[in-house]
Design a protein around this motif. Structure first.
Motif, PDB file in Angstrom:
ATOM      1  N   THR A 129      69.920 124.168  61.838  1.00  0.00           N
ATOM      2  CA  THR A 129      69.979 122.761  62.240  1.00  0.00           C
ATOM      3  C   THR A 129      70.957 122.629  63.396  1.00  0.00           C
ATOM      4  O   THR A 129      72.075 123.183  63.338  1.00  0.00           O
ATOM      5  CB  THR A 129      70.454 121.874  61.069  1.00  0.00           C
ATOM      6  N   ARG A 130      70.554 121.940  64.425  1.00  0.00           N
ATOM      7  CA  ARG A 130      71.468 121.710  65.542  1.00  0.00           C
ATOM      8  C   ARG A 130      72.698 120.949  65.052  1.00  0.00           C
ATOM      9  O   ARG A 130      72.600 120.085  64.171  1.00  0.00           O
ATOM     10  CB  ARG A 130      70.758 120.921  66.647  1.00  0.00           C
ATOM     11  N   PRO A 131      73.879 121.266  65.581  1.00  0.00           N
ATOM     12  CA  PRO A 131      75.118 120.661  65.073  1.00  0.00           C
ATOM     13  C   PRO A 131      75.090 119.142  64.965  1.00  0.00           C
ATOM     14  O   PRO A 131      75.620 118.564  64.004  1.00  0.00           O
ATOM     15  CB  PRO A 131      76.167 121.141  66.079  1.00  0.00           C
ATOM     16  N   ALA A 132      74.461 118.469  65.932  1.00  0.00           N
ATOM     17  CA  ALA A 132      74.458 117.004  65.943  1.00  0.00           C
ATOM     18  C   ALA A 132      73.674 116.403  64.778  1.00  0.00           C
ATOM     19  O   ALA A 132      73.824 115.215  64.474  1.00  0.00           O
ATOM     20  CB  ALA A 132      73.879 116.498  67.261  1.00  0.00           C
ATOM     21  N   PHE A 133      72.851 117.218  64.113  1.00  0.00           N
ATOM     22  CA  PHE A 133      71.995 116.694  63.049  1.00  0.00           C
ATOM     23  C   PHE A 133      72.322 117.271  61.675  1.00  0.00           C
ATOM     24  O   PHE A 133      71.569 117.066  60.721  1.00  0.00           O
ATOM     25  CB  PHE A 133      70.525 116.979  63.392  1.00  0.00           C
ATOM     26  N   ARG A 134      73.438 117.974  61.553  1.00  0.00           N
ATOM     27  CA  ARG A 134      73.794 118.565  60.273  1.00  0.00           C
ATOM     28  C   ARG A 134      74.275 117.518  59.276  1.00  0.00           C
ATOM     29  O   ARG A 134      74.757 116.459  59.654  1.00  0.00           O
ATOM     30  CB  ARG A 134      74.851 119.656  60.479  1.00  0.00           C
ATOM     31  N   GLY A 135      74.119 117.833  58.001  1.00  0.00           N
ATOM     32  CA  GLY A 135      74.548 116.919  56.958  1.00  0.00           C
ATOM     33  C   GLY A 135      73.573 115.802  56.661  1.00  0.00           C
ATOM     34  O   GLY A 135      73.908 114.859  55.934  1.00  0.00           O
TER      35      GLY A 135
END
Length: 259
Positions: free
Chosen positions: A193-199
């Motif tokens: 998952t790209r960092p901006a969309f994690r969690g």
């Protein structure tokens, strides 16, 4: 289960564009890349290689100017590690793997305003977006490329699956792939998952969707390796359970010259 996963590793490498079988080993090569994570070998279950067998395997890599490298479940071939160490191989890593079956699969809740839409790539742009997103997700371990996008398409078209979640800009927020089933199981890999969309549940959604797709194709299990306790918890919530380990071994250039 180790023997099943190891039998899968053999069958999967035999799908490579170039396959070399020698002395109880199967090596799979893709001329489109020099990546050691694509070009590697694995032993047949129960293999007991001699010094000459290992030397022949090293030669198959040397002629292609590639690093000799293996991935395998050690419990399925107990004699292999010692034979490789005698030839100068060292361990890169040991990873635990998890297995999901139709009985343990638990689909994550995915409804309401926060529902995540999981898609299959349909266009060249989709495959390129998934390749680029996975490159970013894995901190540039590999560069996005047309060859990488083409490998994803081949996976999808040859009986495996690629799934992704589309980002608001039309690209890819995160995705993963699953190999075509063999010997009753399939390997799910490259969950990123790209960092901006994690969690936000992207990894859980694509993992569950891929696992369900493989069971629909009559796979009796799906297995994967995890990179940390956070990802392990994600997979366990979906129904993956620990079953064994896989060892990664390689021969560095200096050792290769003197072996």
């Amino acid at each position: 289960m180790d023997t099943n996963v190891q039998s899968f590793a053999v069958a999967n490498l035999r799908r490579r564009p170039v396959v070399v079988e020698t002395g109880g080993f199967v090596a799979g090569f893709d001329p489109g890349t020099t990546s050691p994570y694509v070009n590697y070998a694995t032993p047949l279950p129960g293999a007991e290689p001699t010094r000459q067998d290992v030397a022949a395997l090293i030669g198959a890599f040397r002629t292609r100017r590639l690093k000799p490298r293996l991935e395998f479940a050690p419990d399925a071939a107990p004699a292999v590690e010692a034979a490789l160490r005698t030839a100068g191989f060292s361990t890169e890593a040991v990873h635990e793997y998890l297995v999901c079956t139709p009985e343990t699969l638990t689909m994550p809740r995915n409804d309401g305003a926060d529902a995540i839409l999981v898609e299959s790539p349909c266009s060249d742009e989709d495959y390129a977006a998934v390749d680029a997103a996975l490159s970013e997700a894995f901190s540039g371990e590999f560069e996005p490329s047309s060859e990488g996008a083409a490998r994803l398409r081949r996976t999808q078209e040859n009986g495996g699956a690629v799934r992704f979640v589309r980002a608001p800009d039309g690209g890819c927020a995160g995705g993963a792939t699953c190999s075509p089933p063999a010997v009753g199981t399939a390997e799910l890999a490259g969950v990123g998952t790209r960092p901006a969309f994690r969690g936000r549940g992207v990894a859980a959604a694509v993992t569950a969707a891929l696992t369900e797709a493989m069971f629909a194709r009559r796979a009796r299990s799906v297995w994967l390796e995890y990179s940390g306790e956070g990802s392990r918890r994600v997979y366990e919530r979906i129904g993956y359970r620990p079953r064994g380990t896989r060892r990664y071994m390689s021969l560095e250039a200096a050792a290769c010259k003197t072996s």
